[in-house]
Design a protein around this motif. Structure first.
Motif, PDB file in Angstrom:
ATOM      1  N   GLY A 124      49.584 -28.705  33.708  1.00  0.00           N
ATOM      2  CA  GLY A 124      50.630 -28.091  32.913  1.00  0.00           C
ATOM      3  C   GLY A 124      51.903 -28.898  32.955  1.00  0.00           C
ATOM      4  O   GLY A 124      51.912 -30.059  33.383  1.00  0.00           O
ATOM      5  N   LEU A 125      52.976 -28.262  32.514  1.00  0.00           N
ATOM      6  CA  LEU A 125      54.289 -28.885  32.486  1.00  0.00           C
ATOM      7  C   LEU A 125      55.135 -28.326  33.620  1.00  0.00           C
ATOM      8  O   LEU A 125      55.210 -27.100  33.797  1.00  0.00           O
ATOM      9  N   VAL A 126      55.750 -29.199  34.388  1.00  0.00           N
ATOM     10  CA  VAL A 126      56.559 -28.777  35.522  1.00  0.00           C
ATOM     11  C   VAL A 126      57.772 -29.694  35.625  1.00  0.00           C
ATOM     12  O   VAL A 126      57.717 -30.864  35.223  1.00  0.00           O
ATOM     13  N   GLN A 127      58.856 -29.163  36.157  1.00  0.00           N
ATOM     14  CA  GLN A 127      60.047 -29.980  36.359  1.00  0.00           C
ATOM     15  C   GLN A 127      59.890 -30.847  37.603  1.00  0.00           C
ATOM     16  O   GLN A 127      59.143 -30.492  38.538  1.00  0.00           O
ATOM     17  N   ALA A 128      60.599 -31.936  37.633  1.00  0.00           N
ATOM     18  CA  ALA A 128      60.604 -32.811  38.804  1.00  0.00           C
ATOM     19  C   ALA A 128      61.000 -32.001  40.038  1.00  0.00           C
ATOM     20  O   ALA A 128      61.907 -31.169  39.988  1.00  0.00           O
ATOM     21  N   GLY A 129      60.267 -32.246  41.122  1.00  0.00           N
ATOM     22  CA  GLY A 129      60.481 -31.507  42.352  1.00  0.00           C
ATOM     23  C   GLY A 129      59.594 -30.284  42.496  1.00  0.00           C
ATOM     24  O   GLY A 129      59.523 -29.689  43.576  1.00  0.00           O
ATOM     25  N   GLY A 130      58.941 -29.918  41.416  1.00  0.00           N
ATOM     26  CA  GLY A 130      58.076 -28.748  41.430  1.00  0.00           C
ATOM     27  C   GLY A 130      56.691 -29.034  41.988  1.00  0.00           C
ATOM     28  O   GLY A 130      56.409 -30.150  42.453  1.00  0.00           O
TER      29      GLY A 130
ATOM     30  N   THR B 262      42.596 -32.906  33.114  1.00  0.00           N
ATOM     31  CA  THR B 262      43.632 -31.908  32.842  1.00  0.00           C
ATOM     32  C   THR B 262      44.984 -32.617  32.841  1.00  0.00           C
ATOM     33  O   THR B 262      45.253 -33.460  33.686  1.00  0.00           O
ATOM     34  N   GLN B 263      45.817 -32.273  31.872  1.00  0.00           N
ATOM     35  CA  GLN B 263      47.091 -32.966  31.711  1.00  0.00           C
ATOM     36  C   GLN B 263      48.138 -32.396  32.660  1.00  0.00           C
ATOM     37  O   GLN B 263      48.310 -31.167  32.753  1.00  0.00           O
ATOM     38  N   VAL B 264      48.828 -33.292  33.336  1.00  0.00           N
ATOM     39  CA  VAL B 264      49.982 -32.935  34.163  1.00  0.00           C
ATOM     40  C   VAL B 264      51.186 -33.683  33.600  1.00  0.00           C
ATOM     41  O   VAL B 264      51.152 -34.912  33.486  1.00  0.00           O
ATOM     42  N   THR B 265      52.212 -32.943  33.262  1.00  0.00           N
ATOM     43  CA  THR B 265      53.433 -33.537  32.736  1.00  0.00           C
ATOM     44  C   THR B 265      54.608 -33.085  33.582  1.00  0.00           C
ATOM     45  O   THR B 265      54.816 -31.883  33.774  1.00  0.00           O
ATOM     46  N   VAL B 266      55.357 -34.059  34.100  1.00  0.00           N
ATOM     47  CA  VAL B 266      56.504 -33.766  34.953  1.00  0.00           C
ATOM     48  C   VAL B 266      57.761 -34.210  34.216  1.00  0.00           C
ATOM     49  O   VAL B 266      57.923 -35.399  33.908  1.00  0.00           O
TER      50      VAL B 266
END
Length: 123
Positions: free
Chosen positions: A10-16, A117-121
């Protein structure tokens, strides 16, 4: 034949943090070496982490040491990748894979692959 299905991207902010799961069917994985790989656009697929055979010995790429943890639950036939302190450079498609060889650090040693699976930071 082994089928692997990843989830948890999924999409997560930096540091997450995110936890990826890879569920297997068709065969039990307790004796397989299991790995997580990732591939960013325009780059080759590379190893992130692996857990060798039926024991608990693990290996991590230098770029994720101290931030990512690979684990397996043989009862659930599932391998996990806990990703903490995520950075924008961790953005990629993440794949799980299973190898019949014990010491498997290269993609060509893996016999079975998930679809990714897509990981977006985001920064």
């Amino acid at each position: 034949q082994v089928q692997l299905v990843e989830s948890g991207g999924g999409l997560v902010q930096a540091g997450g943090s995110l936890r990826l799961s890879c569920a297997a069917s068709g065969r039990t994985l307790d004796r397989y070496t299991l790995g997580w790989f990732r591939q960013a656009p325009g780059k080759e697929r590379g190893l992130v982490a692996t857990i060798f055979g039926s024991g608990g010995v693990t290996y991590y790429a230098d770029s994720v040491k101290g931030r990512f943890t690979i684990s397996r639950d043989n009862a659930k036939n599932t391998v996990y990748l806990q990703m903490n302190s995520l950075k924008p450079e961790d953005t990629a498609v993440y794949f799980c894979a299973a190898s019949l060889q014990y010491y498997a650090l290269d993609t060509y040693k893996y016999n079975y692959w998930g679809q990714g699976t897509q990981v977006t930071v985001s920064s």
